[in-house]
Design a protein around this motif. Structure first.
Motif, short mmCIF file in Angstrom:
data_model
loop_
_atom_site.label_atom_id
_atom_site.label_comp_id
_atom_site.label_asym_id
_atom_site.label_seq_id
_atom_site.Cartn_x
_atom_site.Cartn_y
_atom_site.Cartn_z
N GLY A 1 1.24 -1.60 0.37
CA GLY A 1 0.10 0.14 0.11
C GLY A 1 0.56 1.24 0.36
O GLY A 1 0.15 2.43 -0.07
N GLU A 2 2.14 0.97 -0.09
CA GLU A 2 3.50 2.44 0.23
C GLU A 2 3.56 3.03 -1.60
O GLU A 2 3.46 2.04 -2.24
CB GLU A 2 4.03 2.21 0.89
CG GLU A 2 4.16 1.78 2.65
CD GLU A 2 5.13 1.35 3.47
OE1 GLU A 2 6.12 1.98 2.90
OE2 GLU A 2 4.45 0.87 4.15
N ALA A 3 3.81 4.11 -1.67
CA ALA A 3 4.20 4.85 -2.86
C ALA A 3 5.66 4.14 -3.02
O ALA A 3 6.49 3.71 -1.67
CB ALA A 3 4.63 6.27 -3.02
N SER A 4 5.84 3.32 -4.72
CA SER A 4 7.05 3.11 -4.50
C SER A 4 7.78 2.97 -6.00
O SER A 4 6.50 3.20 -6.65
CB SER A 4 7.67 1.76 -3.81
OG SER A 4 8.78 0.92 -4.45
N GLU A 5 9.03 3.52 -6.19
CA GLU A 5 9.26 3.57 -7.49
C GLU A 5 9.95 2.11 -8.51
O GLU A 5 10.04 2.02 -9.16
CB GLU A 5 10.57 4.62 -7.57
CG GLU A 5 10.25 5.75 -6.68
CD GLU A 5 11.78 6.89 -6.86
OE1 GLU A 5 12.63 5.69 -7.32
OE2 GLU A 5 11.82 7.76 -6.46
N HIS A 6 9.94 0.71 -7.11
CA HIS A 6 10.41 -0.03 -7.87
C HIS A 6 9.22 -1.35 -7.88
O HIS A 6 8.42 -0.88 -7.22
CB HIS A 6 10.65 -0.71 -6.94
CG HIS A 6 12.87 0.31 -6.31
ND1 HIS A 6 13.50 0.49 -6.89
CD2 HIS A 6 12.56 1.13 -5.33
CE1 HIS A 6 14.23 1.78 -6.35
NE2 HIS A 6 13.49 1.76 -4.92
N PRO A 7 9.19 -2.38 -8.67
CA PRO A 7 8.35 -3.26 -9.19
C PRO A 7 8.11 -4.21 -7.35
O PRO A 7 9.30 -4.40 -6.96
CB PRO A 7 8.50 -4.09 -9.94
CG PRO A 7 9.54 -3.74 -10.36
CD PRO A 7 10.65 -2.17 -9.56
N PRO A 8 6.96 -4.77 -7.15
CA PRO A 8 7.04 -5.77 -6.23
C PRO A 8 8.52 -6.92 -6.96
O PRO A 8 8.79 -7.41 -7.99
CB PRO A 8 5.80 -5.64 -6.08
CG PRO A 8 5.36 -4.97 -6.68
CD PRO A 8 5.81 -4.44 -8.06
N ILE A 9 9.38 -7.83 -5.37
CA ILE A 9 9.40 -9.05 -5.99
C ILE A 9 8.34 -9.61 -5.41
O ILE A 9 7.66 -9.91 -4.48
CB ILE A 9 10.78 -8.56 -4.77
CG1 ILE A 9 12.01 -8.21 -5.43
CG2 ILE A 9 10.95 -10.30 -4.87
CD1 ILE A 9 12.86 -7.79 -4.62
N LEU A 10 8.91 -10.93 -6.15
CA LEU A 10 8.25 -11.92 -6.14
C LEU A 10 8.84 -13.38 -6.13
O LEU A 10 9.22 -12.82 -6.67
CB LEU A 10 7.07 -12.66 -7.28
CG LEU A 10 6.36 -13.80 -7.44
CD1 LEU A 10 5.17 -14.07 -6.06
CD2 LEU A 10 5.63 -14.35 -8.33
N PHE A 11 9.28 -13.49 -4.64
CA PHE A 11 9.79 -14.86 -3.76
C PHE A 11 9.51 -15.39 -3.88
O PHE A 11 7.96 -16.62 -3.44
CB PHE A 11 10.23 -14.27 -2.56
CG PHE A 11 12.12 -14.65 -1.78
CD1 PHE A 11 12.51 -14.17 -2.00
CD2 PHE A 11 11.44 -16.20 -1.31
CE1 PHE A 11 14.17 -14.36 -2.33
CE2 PHE A 11 12.48 -16.95 -1.38
CZ PHE A 11 14.19 -16.27 -0.86
N PRO B 1 8.17 -3.29 -2.39
CA PRO B 1 7.17 -4.12 -2.32
C PRO B 1 7.35 -5.73 -2.51
O PRO B 1 8.47 -6.20 -2.86
CB PRO B 1 6.34 -4.00 -3.45
CG PRO B 1 5.95 -2.73 -3.70
CD PRO B 1 7.12 -2.33 -3.70
N PHE B 2 7.18 -6.31 -1.48
CA PHE B 2 7.64 -7.41 -1.59
C PHE B 2 6.40 -9.13 -1.13
O PHE B 2 5.79 -8.99 -0.47
CB PHE B 2 8.46 -7.92 -0.26
CG PHE B 2 9.30 -9.01 -0.38
CD1 PHE B 2 10.69 -9.23 -0.71
CD2 PHE B 2 8.76 -10.38 -0.08
CE1 PHE B 2 11.73 -10.04 -0.88
CE2 PHE B 2 10.28 -11.72 0.11
CZ PHE B 2 10.99 -11.18 -0.43
N VAL B 3 6.40 -10.07 -1.82
CA VAL B 3 5.70 -10.75 -1.86
C VAL B 3 5.96 -12.19 -2.09
O VAL B 3 6.90 -12.28 -2.28
CB VAL B 3 3.98 -10.86 -2.83
CG1 VAL B 3 3.37 -11.69 -2.48
CG2 VAL B 3 3.49 -9.31 -2.91
#
Length: 274
Positions: free
Chosen positions: A17-27, A49-51
């Motif tokens: 839910g936070e603004a980020s310049e980076h795409p999320p990481i799917l781990f 972001p991290f999932v």
């Protein structure tokens, strides 16, 4: 808990839910490992972001009813991303999860921006590790018997700094929860006969292969094979790193990971985005 692909899975995410310049990481995690085992990495990457999720029968995810394979679990991961409202992601996997990450990137190339492969192989076409480590790796006592894990930690994982050995072992062991027998068996079963090697030359993603030179389970040569088979791959070797160098050499690992993920887009990536 989320329902995806006919399965109930425990899913963890950070900072969606936070603004980020980076795409999320799917781990994708290692075999038998639960979310908590890799939570410190997600917390260190505070700008992203991290999932990740517990595979069926590991952590808090219920036992699988039917066996699965990399295709069906990649499809399930894709459905989880849909439910979370996510688009393009950076995909990362360690050990067993590195094979899953490869398959996901091949199955969903439009959803995968960059790929990070940690302490992993191309599947069944791999150079095996130290027989003593592999024997203990197959023993489920490493999850349920802290004394066994403590005694054999160096044999299993290598790369332990003597000054921080007790802290590193205790911290990791304290985060582990044993998988169910069925969950562990189905994870082993999922990769029987699987290899990415014929498809890797056709992968067009930017790929970071990270290996430890003291890995007793996945020898460094396997990373060299991956890096040579993928046209846009680079190999980073953690000196003194064992199979768990993301834990034992966390600062160095995260620094190299950030350098790769934050590098400017290549011409091929810009063309795909256009």
């Amino acid at each position: 808990m989320m329902e995806a692909g006919g399965r109930t899975l425990r899913v963890a995410h950070w900072r969606l839910g936070e603004a980020s310049e980076h795409p999320p990481i799917l781990f994708f995690n290692g075999i038998g490992a639960n979310i908590e085992a890799v939570a410190p990495l997600a917390e260190m990457l505070a700008e992203r972001p991290f999932v990740m999720f517990d595979m069926p029968g590991t952590g808090e995810s219920p036992d699988p009813t039917l066996p699965y394979n990399p295709f069906t679990m990649s499809w399930t991961a894709n459905l989880i991303l849909d439910q979370l409202g996510l688009g393009e992601v950076d995909v990362m996997g360690v050990s067993w999860g590195g094979a899953m990450a490869q398959h996901f990137a091949l199955q969903y190339p439009k959803r995968t921006r960059r790929l990070v492969l940690v302490a992993t192989t191309a599947g069944m076409l791999m150079v095996p590790g130290n027989p003593a480590a592999l024997t203990k790796m197959a023993n489920p006592r490493r999850y349920i018997d802290p004394k066994f894990m403590n005694e054999h930690f160096q044999t299993l994982y290598g790369g332990i700094d003597p000054d921080g050995q007790a802290h590193q072992k205790d911290s990791h062991i304290g985060r582990l929860k044993p998988p169910s027998p069925r969950g562990y068996f189905y994870q082993l079963l999922a990769m029987i006969g699987w290899t990415s090697l014929p498809a890797l030359p056709f992968m067009s993603k930017e790929v970071l292969v990270m290996m430890g030179d003291d890995d007793q389970i996945v020898p460094l040569i396997n990373g060299r094979i991956l890096a040579s088979a993928i046209r846009n791959a680079r190999l980073e070797v953690i000196e003194g790193g064992g199979h768990l160098f993301l834990l034992t050499h966390a600062d160095e690992s995260v620094a190299r990971l950030r350098t790769f993920l934050d590098a400017p887009a290549t011409e091929a990536e810009l063309a795909r985005a256009a």
